[in-house]
Motif scaffolding. Structure first.
Motif, PDB file in Angstrom:
ATOM      1  N   ASN A  79       0.859  -1.178   0.000  1.00 38.23           N
ATOM      2  CA  ASN A  79       0.000   0.000   0.000  1.00 38.23           C
ATOM      3  C   ASN A  79       0.898   1.230   0.000  1.00 38.23           C
ATOM      4  O   ASN A  79       1.582   1.503   0.989  1.00 38.23           O
ATOM      5  CB  ASN A  79      -0.927   0.004   1.215  1.00 38.23           C
ATOM      6  N   GLU A  81       1.686   5.187  -0.173  1.00 33.22           N
ATOM      7  CA  GLU A  81       1.102   6.485   0.109  1.00 33.22           C
ATOM      8  C   GLU A  81       1.380   7.462  -1.030  1.00 33.22           C
ATOM      9  O   GLU A  81       2.460   7.469  -1.614  1.00 33.22           O
ATOM     10  CB  GLU A  81       1.655   7.049   1.418  1.00 33.22           C
ATOM     11  N   THR A  82       0.395   8.311  -1.335  1.00 35.17           N
ATOM     12  CA  THR A  82       0.555   9.322  -2.382  1.00 35.17           C
ATOM     13  C   THR A  82       0.568  10.706  -1.765  1.00 35.17           C
ATOM     14  O   THR A  82       0.298  10.887  -0.568  1.00 35.17           O
ATOM     15  CB  THR A  82      -0.590   9.232  -3.409  1.00 35.17           C
ATOM     16  N   GLY A  85      -2.609  12.038   0.166  1.00 41.49           N
ATOM     17  CA  GLY A  85      -3.027  11.515   1.453  1.00 41.49           C
ATOM     18  C   GLY A  85      -3.682  10.152   1.412  1.00 41.49           C
ATOM     19  O   GLY A  85      -4.026   9.602   2.463  1.00 41.49           O
ATOM     20  N   ASN A  86      -3.873   9.572   0.248  1.00 44.90           N
ATOM     21  CA  ASN A  86      -4.457   8.241   0.159  1.00 44.90           C
ATOM     22  C   ASN A  86      -3.371   7.217  -0.155  1.00 44.90           C
ATOM     23  O   ASN A  86      -2.246   7.569  -0.512  1.00 44.90           O
ATOM     24  CB  ASN A  86      -5.547   8.198  -0.920  1.00 44.90           C
ATOM     25  N   ALA A  87      -3.703   5.950  -0.009  1.00 45.32           N
ATOM     26  CA  ALA A  87      -2.764   4.875  -0.309  1.00 45.32           C
ATOM     27  C   ALA A  87      -3.310   4.031  -1.458  1.00 45.32           C
ATOM     28  O   ALA A  87      -4.508   3.753  -1.520  1.00 45.32           O
ATOM     29  CB  ALA A  87      -2.531   4.011   0.913  1.00 45.32           C
ATOM     30  N   ASN A  89      -2.832   0.439  -3.600  1.00 42.44           N
ATOM     31  CA  ASN A  89      -2.240  -0.888  -3.592  1.00 42.44           C
ATOM     32  C   ASN A  89      -1.569  -1.147  -4.942  1.00 42.44           C
ATOM     33  O   ASN A  89      -2.193  -1.003  -5.986  1.00 42.44           O
ATOM     34  CB  ASN A  89      -3.318  -1.951  -3.317  1.00 42.44           C
ATOM     35  N   SER A 192       8.258   1.492   3.255  1.00 39.72           N
ATOM     36  CA  SER A 192       8.065   2.941   3.437  1.00 39.72           C
ATOM     37  C   SER A 192       7.817   3.654   2.110  1.00 39.72           C
ATOM     38  O   SER A 192       7.879   4.885   2.048  1.00 39.72           O
ATOM     39  CB  SER A 192       9.297   3.541   4.126  1.00 39.72           C
ATOM     40  N   ARG A 194       6.535   5.683  -0.954  1.00 39.30           N
ATOM     41  CA  ARG A 194       5.539   6.752  -1.095  1.00 39.30           C
ATOM     42  C   ARG A 194       5.836   7.528  -2.366  1.00 39.30           C
ATOM     43  O   ARG A 194       6.959   7.481  -2.888  1.00 39.30           O
ATOM     44  CB  ARG A 194       5.552   7.673   0.122  1.00 39.30           C
TER      45      ARG A 194
END
Length: 223
Positions: A79, A81-82, A85-87, A89, A192, A194
């Motif tokens: 998952n 993170e962008t 603020g959302n993740a 998959n 981690s 992102r």
């Protein structure tokens, strides 16, 4: 620093004592040790090439060594993170690699034999290279990122031992093991991952000790 070390070794030796050159290409397998193994349990495979200059009537050779090892592709579903603020998959692919360049000194007995033992001392630097990319997991959210490249370097100090088996006057089969230790390099934490607003893929990084136990098999060719 490595280049200065090599120049120094060659400069203090009178040309009259230098003898024959040899090239030593070997297939190399690298086994992570300790902290490196706990963070990366893949085995590295690659090519090591040494260029050696024997000193006439002395049990010493000096030279340089370079290699590139790849630890294969590691794939996982994460998952990510962008910047919004959302993740999302996605499938994460990571490939770790090591390149190193060393000055080396080799010691071996002077006796003539079909099987000759030897020992090496090596010092120099290595670079740890990581390539990472993501692909969408067919979700409703879109994740279109640039591939990531991370690099970190460290100083090395190592010792090796092995044997040479004489095949003819100019070619020897070469088999040796090396333990390589040194300062720490940066290692990414794949969990981690992102993405920022520019679609760049980022990771948190931590310092680990990249110790390696390596097995080399190849030929020593005199010219």
């Amino acid at each position: 620093m490595t280049l200065r070390f090599i120049i120094f070794i060659f400069s203090i030796l009178p040309f009259s004592v230098l003898a024959q050159w040899s090239l030593v290409p070997t297939l190399t397998v690298g086994f992570p040790v300790g902290e490196f193994s706990r963070n990366n349990n893949n085995i590295g495979v690659g090519l090591d090439v040494s260029l050696l200059r024997e000193l006439r009537e002395r049990p010493i050779s000096i030279g340089v060594q370079a290699a590139y090892l790849t630890f294969g592709r590691q794939q996982s579903n994460e998952n990510i993170e962008t910047a919004f603020g959302n993740a999302v998959n996605a499938n994460l692919t990571i490939n770790h690699n090591i390149a190193y360049f060393h000055g080396m000194i080799r010691f071996k007995p002077l006796w003539a034999s079909r099987v000759i033992p030897f020992a090496d001392i090596v010092t120099g630097a290595k670079t740890f290279l990581t390539f990472a990319s993501v692909s969408d997991d067919q979700s409703s959210d879109s994740l279109n990122t640039n591939s990531s490249f991370n690099s970190s370097w460290a100083f090395d100090l190592g010792a090796a031992g092995g044997i040479e088996l004489k095949m003819n006057d100019n070619i020897f089969f070469n088999l040796k093991g090396t333990f390589l230790s040194g300062t720490s390099f940066d290692f990414i934490n794949q969990r981690s991952a992102r993405v920022n607003a520019s679609n760049d893929l980022f990771f948190d990084r931590k310092k680990i000790n990249g110790n390696l136990l390596m097995i080399h098999a190849g030929l020593r060719i005199f010219f």
